[in-house]
Design a protein around this motif. Structure first.
Motif, PDB file in Angstrom:
ATOM      1  N   VAL A 106       0.833  -1.204   0.000  1.00  0.00           N
ATOM      2  CA  VAL A 106       0.000   0.000   0.000  1.00  0.00           C
ATOM      3  C   VAL A 106       0.868   1.254   0.000  1.00  0.00           C
ATOM      4  N   LEU A 107       1.920   1.253   0.795  1.00  0.00           N
ATOM      5  CA  LEU A 107       2.806   2.419   0.853  1.00  0.00           C
ATOM      6  C   LEU A 107       3.533   2.617  -0.481  1.00  0.00           C
ATOM      7  N   ASP A 108       3.927   1.518  -1.115  1.00  0.00           N
ATOM      8  CA  ASP A 108       4.585   1.625  -2.422  1.00  0.00           C
ATOM      9  C   ASP A 108       3.630   2.192  -3.469  1.00  0.00           C
ATOM     10  N   LEU A 109       2.387   1.714  -3.451  1.00  0.00           N
ATOM     11  CA  LEU A 109       1.400   2.223  -4.403  1.00  0.00           C
ATOM     12  C   LEU A 109       1.158   3.714  -4.195  1.00  0.00           C
ATOM     13  N   HIS A 110       1.034   4.111  -2.940  1.00  0.00           N
ATOM     14  CA  HIS A 110       0.796   5.521  -2.657  1.00  0.00           C
ATOM     15  C   HIS A 110       1.974   6.369  -3.117  1.00  0.00           C
ATOM     16  N   ARG A 111       3.175   5.899  -2.844  1.00  0.00           N
ATOM     17  CA  ARG A 111       4.376   6.636  -3.265  1.00  0.00           C
ATOM     18  C   ARG A 111       4.378   6.823  -4.774  1.00  0.00           C
ATOM     19  N   ALA A 112       3.959   5.781  -5.496  1.00  0.00           N
ATOM     20  CA  ALA A 112       3.965   5.850  -6.953  1.00  0.00           C
ATOM     21  C   ALA A 112       2.959   6.861  -7.483  1.00  0.00           C
ATOM     22  N   VAL A 113       1.773   6.937  -6.871  1.00  0.00           N
ATOM     23  CA  VAL A 113       0.725   7.772  -7.464  1.00  0.00           C
ATOM     24  C   VAL A 113       0.767   9.228  -7.015  1.00  0.00           C
ATOM     25  N   VAL A 114       1.488   9.546  -5.935  1.00  0.00           N
ATOM     26  CA  VAL A 114       1.508  10.958  -5.492  1.00  0.00           C
ATOM     27  C   VAL A 114       2.892  11.584  -5.536  1.00  0.00           C
ATOM     28  N   GLN A 115       3.907  10.841  -5.970  1.00  0.00           N
ATOM     29  CA  GLN A 115       5.267  11.383  -5.888  1.00  0.00           C
ATOM     30  C   GLN A 115       5.458  12.646  -6.728  1.00  0.00           C
ATOM     31  N   ARG A 116       4.635  12.848  -7.761  1.00  0.00           N
ATOM     32  CA  ARG A 116       4.773  14.049  -8.591  1.00  0.00           C
ATOM     33  C   ARG A 116       3.650  15.052  -8.370  1.00  0.00           C
ATOM     34  N   VAL A 117       2.781  14.810  -7.385  1.00  0.00           N
ATOM     35  CA  VAL A 117       1.670  15.724  -7.145  1.00  0.00           C
ATOM     36  C   VAL A 117       2.204  17.010  -6.525  1.00  0.00           C
ATOM     37  N   PRO A 118       2.028  18.155  -7.180  1.00  0.00           N
ATOM     38  CA  PRO A 118       2.553  19.412  -6.636  1.00  0.00           C
ATOM     39  C   PRO A 118       1.882  19.768  -5.306  1.00  0.00           C
ATOM     40  N   GLY A 119       2.667  20.167  -4.362  1.00  0.00           N
ATOM     41  CA  GLY A 119       2.127  20.657  -3.096  1.00  0.00           C
ATOM     42  C   GLY A 119       1.609  19.587  -2.159  1.00  0.00           C
ATOM     43  N   TYR A 120       1.906  18.306  -2.432  1.00  0.00           N
ATOM     44  CA  TYR A 120       1.471  17.283  -1.488  1.00  0.00           C
ATOM     45  C   TYR A 120       2.170  17.515  -0.156  1.00  0.00           C
ATOM     46  N   ARG A 121       1.384  17.632   0.922  1.00  0.00           N
ATOM     47  CA  ARG A 121       1.925  18.144   2.181  1.00  0.00           C
ATOM     48  C   ARG A 121       2.631  17.106   3.039  1.00  0.00           C
ATOM     49  N   ASP A 122       2.375  15.827   2.791  1.00  0.00           N
ATOM     50  CA  ASP A 122       3.028  14.779   3.571  1.00  0.00           C
ATOM     51  C   ASP A 122       4.122  14.115   2.739  1.00  0.00           C
ATOM     52  N   THR A 123       4.775  13.141   3.317  1.00  0.00           N
ATOM     53  CA  THR A 123       5.778  12.374   2.581  1.00  0.00           C
ATOM     54  C   THR A 123       5.082  11.257   1.819  1.00  0.00           C
ATOM     55  N   PRO A 124       5.240  11.180   0.493  1.00  0.00           N
ATOM     56  CA  PRO A 124       4.614  10.096  -0.264  1.00  0.00           C
ATOM     57  C   PRO A 124       5.017   8.740   0.299  1.00  0.00           C
ATOM     58  N   GLY A 125       4.026   7.866   0.469  1.00  0.00           N
ATOM     59  CA  GLY A 125       4.304   6.540   1.004  1.00  0.00           C
ATOM     60  C   GLY A 125       4.306   6.477   2.511  1.00  0.00           C
ATOM     61  N   CYS A 126       3.828   7.524   3.182  1.00  0.00           N
ATOM     62  CA  CYS A 126       3.738   7.532   4.650  1.00  0.00           C
ATOM     63  C   CYS A 126       2.286   7.752   5.062  1.00  0.00           C
ATOM     64  N   LEU A 127       1.848   7.026   6.094  1.00  0.00           N
ATOM     65  CA  LEU A 127       0.493   7.203   6.596  1.00  0.00           C
ATOM     66  C   LEU A 127       0.325   8.603   7.169  1.00  0.00           C
ATOM     67  N   ARG A 128      -0.879   9.107   7.074  1.00  0.00           N
ATOM     68  CA  ARG A 128      -1.120  10.465   7.565  1.00  0.00           C
ATOM     69  C   ARG A 128      -1.068  10.514   9.096  1.00  0.00           C
ATOM     70  N   ASP A 129      -0.688  11.680   9.611  1.00  0.00           N
ATOM     71  CA  ASP A 129      -0.681  11.884  11.068  1.00  0.00           C
ATOM     72  C   ASP A 129      -1.524  13.098  11.435  1.00  0.00           C
ATOM     73  N   ALA A 130      -2.460  13.447  10.533  1.00  0.00           N
ATOM     74  CA  ALA A 130      -3.317  14.614  10.764  1.00  0.00           C
ATOM     75  C   ALA A 130      -4.778  14.217  10.597  1.00  0.00           C
ATOM     76  N   VAL A 131      -5.660  14.979  11.257  1.00  0.00           N
ATOM     77  CA  VAL A 131      -7.100  14.779  11.100  1.00  0.00           C
ATOM     78  C   VAL A 131      -7.521  15.290   9.722  1.00  0.00           C
ATOM     79  N   VAL A 132      -8.335  14.512   9.022  1.00  0.00           N
ATOM     80  CA  VAL A 132      -8.880  14.940   7.730  1.00  0.00           C
ATOM     81  C   VAL A 132     -10.383  14.709   7.752  1.00  0.00           C
ATOM     82  N   TRP A 133     -11.081  15.361   6.830  1.00  0.00           N
ATOM     83  CA  TRP A 133     -12.522  15.139   6.718  1.00  0.00           C
ATOM     84  C   TRP A 133     -12.935  15.249   5.265  1.00  0.00           C
ATOM     85  N   ILE A 134     -14.096  14.661   4.969  1.00  0.00           N
ATOM     86  CA  ILE A 134     -14.651  14.673   3.625  1.00  0.00           C
ATOM     87  C   ILE A 134     -15.791  15.674   3.603  1.00  0.00           C
TER      88      ILE A 134
END
Length: 347
Positions: A90-118
């Motif tokens: 799962v971490l490898d897949l995430h790293r692959a799909v967001v590694q070029r996303v501009p402004g991604y605030r976390d480290t690609p391939g790392c679980l989030r450590d912040a509260v999020v909402w939809i």
């Protein structure tokens, strides 16, 4: 399950576990990314596929990473089976799909450590769904992956489609990353099919075409534990995608026959052999064709010139060097909107 069995039978008959064209895998990447607002076209993606990493730019490069992840992990899922579903995957897949996303605030391939909402707005007060709190993400994701590995009694009484629906809804409910959850979750659907020995269908084009129903089914499962809508949607997505695949394959076979009527190519020549390759590589370079056919650069170049003369290929760059050639009729078939009848030239 009948639709899956029909495709499995065709794959066995043709000795091809991945009867889905390479191009359709790239269409999956485009559709899945489009659901998240990342827009590219098949032409742009295939063009980027013939470029170096330094040359590929923007959204096409992001979508190319998604397609590359599919190319890498599908064979692994087929070989490994359900044990492929690990946190590292799962971490490898995430790293692959967001590694070029501009402004991604976390480290690609790392679980989030912040509260999020939809939901709309910046205030959680107006959220429509609140995913798992950050401190519970890891254990909840571990439960999802255990379920996907069939680590329980459910495998005996829950068909694959039911498990796909439940696992997908649960993964999206956990929302393990700040961004990229949808793309990773849809990759996992294809992997679940491959891991159980089935032809891996790519469902994102169906999901994109029925986005409202998809979100409503997710909402029913996540907020009310009503799984019936999600299971129904997954079944409809598999049937619709299987039918679309058969239509596309039929149209591409008809196109190849049309090409062969257009000009008499010498049997075994580079041009004649290329006609079977073009539906899977409708945009390529001379070097790519030479590698695919195992022939010399001059032979591949001569074959491409014959295909240009037959109006099967067009040069896309206008360059004298590093030229890229496209088969526009094949692109028209595979790049059509989901559910739309393909157009095949009669000569």
């Amino acid at each position: 399950m009948e639709a899956i069995a029909r495709l499995d039978g065709l794959a066995a008959e043709r000795h091809d576990p991945y009867i889905i064209s390479r191009v359709l895998a790239r269409q999956e990447a485009i559709s899945s990314s489009a659901i998240e607002g990342i827009r590219s076209t098949l032409d742009e993606l295939l063009l980027a596929g013939e470029m170096t990493d330094e040359e590929a730019r923007g959204t096409a490069a992001q979508v190319r990473d998604y397609a590359g992840a599919l190319d890498t992990v599908l064979p692994r899922a087929q070989t490994t089976g359900p044990d492929v579903f690990t946190i590292d995957l799962v971490l490898d897949l995430h790293r692959a799909v967001v590694q070029r996303v501009p402004g991604y605030r976390d480290t690609p391939g790392c679980l989030r450590d912040a509260v999020v909402w939809i939901g709309s707005g910046r205030d959680i007060t107006y959220s429509t769904y609140n995913p798992t709190p950050p401190e519970d993400v890891a254990p909840c994701l571990a439960e999802t992956l255990s379920y996907m590995r069939s680590g329980g009694s459910h495998v005996a009484d829950q068909p694959l489609l039911v498990r796909m629906a439940i696992a997908h809804a649960h993964f999206e409910a956990v929302h393990p990353f700040r961004d990229g959850n949808g793309r990773v979750g849809r990759l996992l659907l294809s992997l679940m099919m491959a891991a159980e020995g089935h032809v891996p269908l790519y469902l994102s084009a169906y999901i994109e075409a029925h986005r409202h129903d998809y979100y409503e089914a997710l909402k029913a499962a996540q907020q009310r534990l009503d799984w019936s809508a999600m299971v129904r949607f997954m079944a409809d997505a598999v049937i619709g995608t299987a039918n679309e695949l058969m239509v596309t394959r039929k149209a591409l076979l008809e196109l190849e026959a049309t090409w062969r009527r257009r000009r008499q190519f010498r049997a075994g020549s580079a041009a004649a052999r290329a006609l079977q390759v073009l539906p899977h590589f409708p945009m390529l370079t001379v070097n790519r064709l030479a590698r695919l056919l195992g022939i010399s650069f001059p032979a591949a170049s001569n074959g491409i010139e014959q295909l240009i003369d037959a109006k099967i290929l067009l040069e896309r760059t206008g360059y004298q060097r590093n030229r890229i050639f496209a088969a526009p009729e094949a692109l028209l078939i595979v790049n059509r909107p989901f559910g739309e009848a393909p157009l095949v030239s009669d000569g």
